[in-house]
Scaffold this active site. Structure first.
Site, mmCIF file in Angstrom:
data_model
loop_
_atom_site.group_PDB
_atom_site.id
_atom_site.type_symbol
_atom_site.label_atom_id
_atom_site.label_comp_id
_atom_site.label_asym_id
_atom_site.label_seq_id
_atom_site.Cartn_x
_atom_site.Cartn_y
_atom_site.Cartn_z
ATOM 1 N N GLY A 141 7.207 1.758 4.506
ATOM 2 C CA GLY A 141 8.550 1.314 4.590
ATOM 3 C C GLY A 141 9.070 1.755 6.166
ATOM 4 O O GLY A 141 9.675 0.490 6.800
ATOM 5 N N ASP A 160 17.257 4.801 1.003
ATOM 6 C CA ASP A 160 15.921 5.771 0.601
ATOM 7 C C ASP A 160 16.908 6.862 -0.077
ATOM 8 O O ASP A 160 17.747 7.615 0.483
ATOM 9 C CB ASP A 160 15.236 6.017 1.716
ATOM 10 N N THR A 203 0.396 -2.293 -5.551
ATOM 11 C CA THR A 203 -0.840 -1.694 -4.938
ATOM 12 C C THR A 203 -2.425 -2.124 -5.885
ATOM 13 O O THR A 203 -2.173 -2.689 -6.987
ATOM 14 C CB THR A 203 -0.721 -0.098 -5.230
ATOM 15 N N GLU A 250 -4.342 -0.343 -6.728
ATOM 16 C CA GLU A 250 -4.544 0.425 -8.282
ATOM 17 C C GLU A 250 -4.234 0.055 -9.662
ATOM 18 O O GLU A 250 -4.624 0.816 -10.486
ATOM 19 C CB GLU A 250 -3.969 1.812 -7.680
ATOM 20 N N ALA A 266 -0.121 3.096 -13.655
ATOM 21 C CA ALA A 266 0.511 2.396 -14.591
ATOM 22 C C ALA A 266 1.952 2.173 -14.333
ATOM 23 O O ALA A 266 2.498 1.057 -15.131
ATOM 24 C CB ALA A 266 0.034 3.491 -16.053
ATOM 25 N N TYR A 270 -12.947 15.915 -3.521
ATOM 26 C CA TYR A 270 -12.922 15.930 -5.028
ATOM 27 C C TYR A 270 -14.218 15.628 -5.201
ATOM 28 O O TYR A 270 -14.971 14.718 -4.784
ATOM 29 C CB TYR A 270 -11.957 14.783 -5.445
HETATM 30 P P1 NAD Z 1 5.559 7.179 0.318
HETATM 31 O O1 NAD Z 1 5.492 8.074 -0.722
HETATM 32 O O2 NAD Z 1 5.542 7.692 1.695
HETATM 33 O O3 NAD Z 1 7.299 6.658 0.594
HETATM 34 C C1 NAD Z 1 8.200 6.422 -0.488
HETATM 35 C C2 NAD Z 1 9.653 6.371 -0.118
HETATM 36 O O4 NAD Z 1 10.180 5.870 -1.188
HETATM 37 C C3 NAD Z 1 10.127 7.766 0.376
HETATM 38 O O5 NAD Z 1 10.886 7.544 1.582
HETATM 39 C C4 NAD Z 1 11.085 8.107 -0.779
HETATM 40 O O6 NAD Z 1 11.985 8.977 -0.356
HETATM 41 C C5 NAD Z 1 11.424 6.711 -1.360
HETATM 42 N N1 NAD Z 1 11.703 6.918 -2.712
HETATM 43 C C6 NAD Z 1 11.166 7.524 -3.799
HETATM 44 N N2 NAD Z 1 11.996 7.528 -5.077
HETATM 45 C C7 NAD Z 1 13.031 6.825 -4.549
HETATM 46 C C8 NAD Z 1 14.286 6.368 -5.291
HETATM 47 N N3 NAD Z 1 14.368 6.561 -6.543
HETATM 48 N N4 NAD Z 1 15.259 5.634 -4.701
HETATM 49 C C9 NAD Z 1 14.965 5.239 -3.595
HETATM 50 N N5 NAD Z 1 13.887 5.781 -2.566
HETATM 51 C C10 NAD Z 1 13.000 6.556 -3.147
HETATM 52 O O7 NAD Z 1 5.073 5.758 -0.139
HETATM 53 P P2 NAD Z 1 4.322 4.726 0.839
HETATM 54 O O8 NAD Z 1 2.978 5.217 0.890
HETATM 55 O O9 NAD Z 1 5.030 4.300 1.825
HETATM 56 O O10 NAD Z 1 4.361 3.460 -0.180
HETATM 57 C C11 NAD Z 1 5.271 2.398 -0.182
HETATM 58 C C12 NAD Z 1 5.038 1.472 -1.301
HETATM 59 O O11 NAD Z 1 3.816 0.954 -0.948
HETATM 60 C C13 NAD Z 1 4.881 2.117 -2.648
HETATM 61 O O12 NAD Z 1 5.416 1.206 -3.507
HETATM 62 C C14 NAD Z 1 3.480 2.150 -2.892
HETATM 63 O O13 NAD Z 1 3.085 2.020 -4.404
HETATM 64 C C15 NAD Z 1 2.803 1.024 -2.211
HETATM 65 N N6 NAD Z 1 1.283 1.155 -1.557
HETATM 66 C C16 NAD Z 1 1.194 2.162 -1.025
HETATM 67 C C17 NAD Z 1 -0.158 2.231 -0.544
HETATM 68 C C18 NAD Z 1 -0.812 3.546 0.404
HETATM 69 O O14 NAD Z 1 -2.058 3.470 0.727
HETATM 70 N N7 NAD Z 1 0.169 4.300 0.661
HETATM 71 C C19 NAD Z 1 -1.076 1.287 -0.705
HETATM 72 C C20 NAD Z 1 -0.729 0.163 -1.255
HETATM 73 C C21 NAD Z 1 0.577 -0.021 -1.948
#
Ligand code: NAD
Length: 315
Positions: free
Chosen positions: A13, A33, A123, A125, A149, A204
């Protein structure tokens, strides 16, 4: 276009907000956030003060707050989620709360305010693992972890809201991202941090699990295309075709830091550990003209360098 970005203080984000400020500086952005452990205000320090950027600390499951912010926006792009598979194995509840019920609150607000589009960042996943071949957007969802899930449940809820209420939504399902600003519990920053602290890196099993690695800036360009030109009601897989076993990623990081491979320590495998993720991303490539641009060797080198400069012991 007025955007409500959720989870914009996290890894992807925040990179997307930096991308937007550069590519679409005229778009007003509200970043909602909760600032969980994974959200880092420092990820956005360069955009604070930008006339079109506003930060609101709050929960996507807080319906009243979400409703009022959605009233000031045209489109929600939802990045907010609990994202760490290991944490979902030891404590799944918060994953269901944020990733499913939080998403539902956003869908309700998008409907109420008659947004022309809702974008869900999902994702690869959600499909589960695959030993050979690639999942297409039409394959069944068979998630392995509580995290996956909960993301799959959100995708299905969106599908139901499209059919039942006519919600105009688009979903992207991306492979593993790497790049700057990721919380150091995920493999690349975690390993860099451990190595810089003089510790071993825990791999792992035998490190044979395969992941497809995409630079976060390539993912940001994909989301931009999905946001502007993705067909409503569709799902777009986003994959790099850049598969590596985890052991090779660990070795590459060690090499880039000029250290020795005896820093690798094999540890008991993760429960339900997915063997390989792989998506067929020909749809987004053909329809929206997207393709990854950052070569993994170059991207990993720059990423490791970024963490060398930005990680501190108390991060
Ligand atoms: P991250 O864990 O780095 O960031 C998640 C953010 O969401 C954080 O800033 C957190 O404070 C905020 N957050 C969590 N719960 C919240 C809530 N209840 N209300 C408001 N904000 C909330 O995650 P990321 O790696 O940046 O992933 C972002 C999105 O992309 C996710 O939806 C994830 O499923 C998806 N995604 C990630 C990857 C990856 O490799 N990192 C790959 C594919 C998809």
């Amino acid at each position: 276009m007025r955007l409500l970005i959720t989870g914009g203080a996290g890894f992807i984000g925040s990179n997307f907000i930096h991308y937007l400020v550069k590519e679409h500086p005229d778009y007003p952005i509200i970043n909602l956030d909760k600032l969980t452990y994974a959200g880092n205000p420092d990820n956005l320090k360069e955009v604070v003060g930008h006339p079109n950027y506003r930060f609101v600390q709050g929960d996507i499951a807080d319906r009243k707050l979400v409703d009022s912010l959605a009233g000031e926006a045209d489109v929600i792009v939802n990045f907010a989620a609990e994202t760490h598979v290991d944490r979902s194995i030891t404590g799944p509840e918060v994953f269901l709360q944020t990733n499913i019920l939080g998403t539902q609150a956003l869908l309700e607000a998008a409907l109420k305010h008659k947004h022309p589009r809702y974008v869900q960042v999902s994702t690869d996943e959600v499909y589960g693992d695959i030993v050979k071949g690639h999942f297409t957007e039409n394959d069944r969802l068979k998630p392995s972890s509580p995290y996956a899930a909960s993301k799959a449940a959100a995708d299905l809820l969106i599908s139901a809201y499209q059919r039942t209420y006519g919600l105009p939504a688009v979903i992207s399902r991306c492979a593993n991202n790497y790049g700057p600003r990721q919380f150091p519990e995920k493999i690349i920053p975690f390993f860099v941090k451990r190595l810089m602290e003089g510790k071993t890196v825990p791999v792992y099993g035998k490190g044979q699990n395969i992941r497809d690695w995409l630079h976060v800036s390539d993912h940001c360009r994909a989301i931009d295309l999905v946001l502007h030109t993705g067909r409503l009601g569709e799902v777009y897989n986003v994959g790099a075709g850049n598969e590596h076993i985890n052991l090779d990623v660990a070795k590459a990081i060690i090499r880039l830091l000029g250290l020795s491979e005896d820093r690798i320590e094999f540890v008991t495998d993760r429960l339900g550990h997915d063997v390989r993720y792989a998506v067929d991303s020909s749809k987004i490539r053909k329809e929206l003209g997207w393709k990854p641009e950052i070569d993994f060797d170059r991207g990993l080198k720059e990423t490791v360098q970024w963490y060398k400069e930005h990680l501190t012991h108390d991060t």
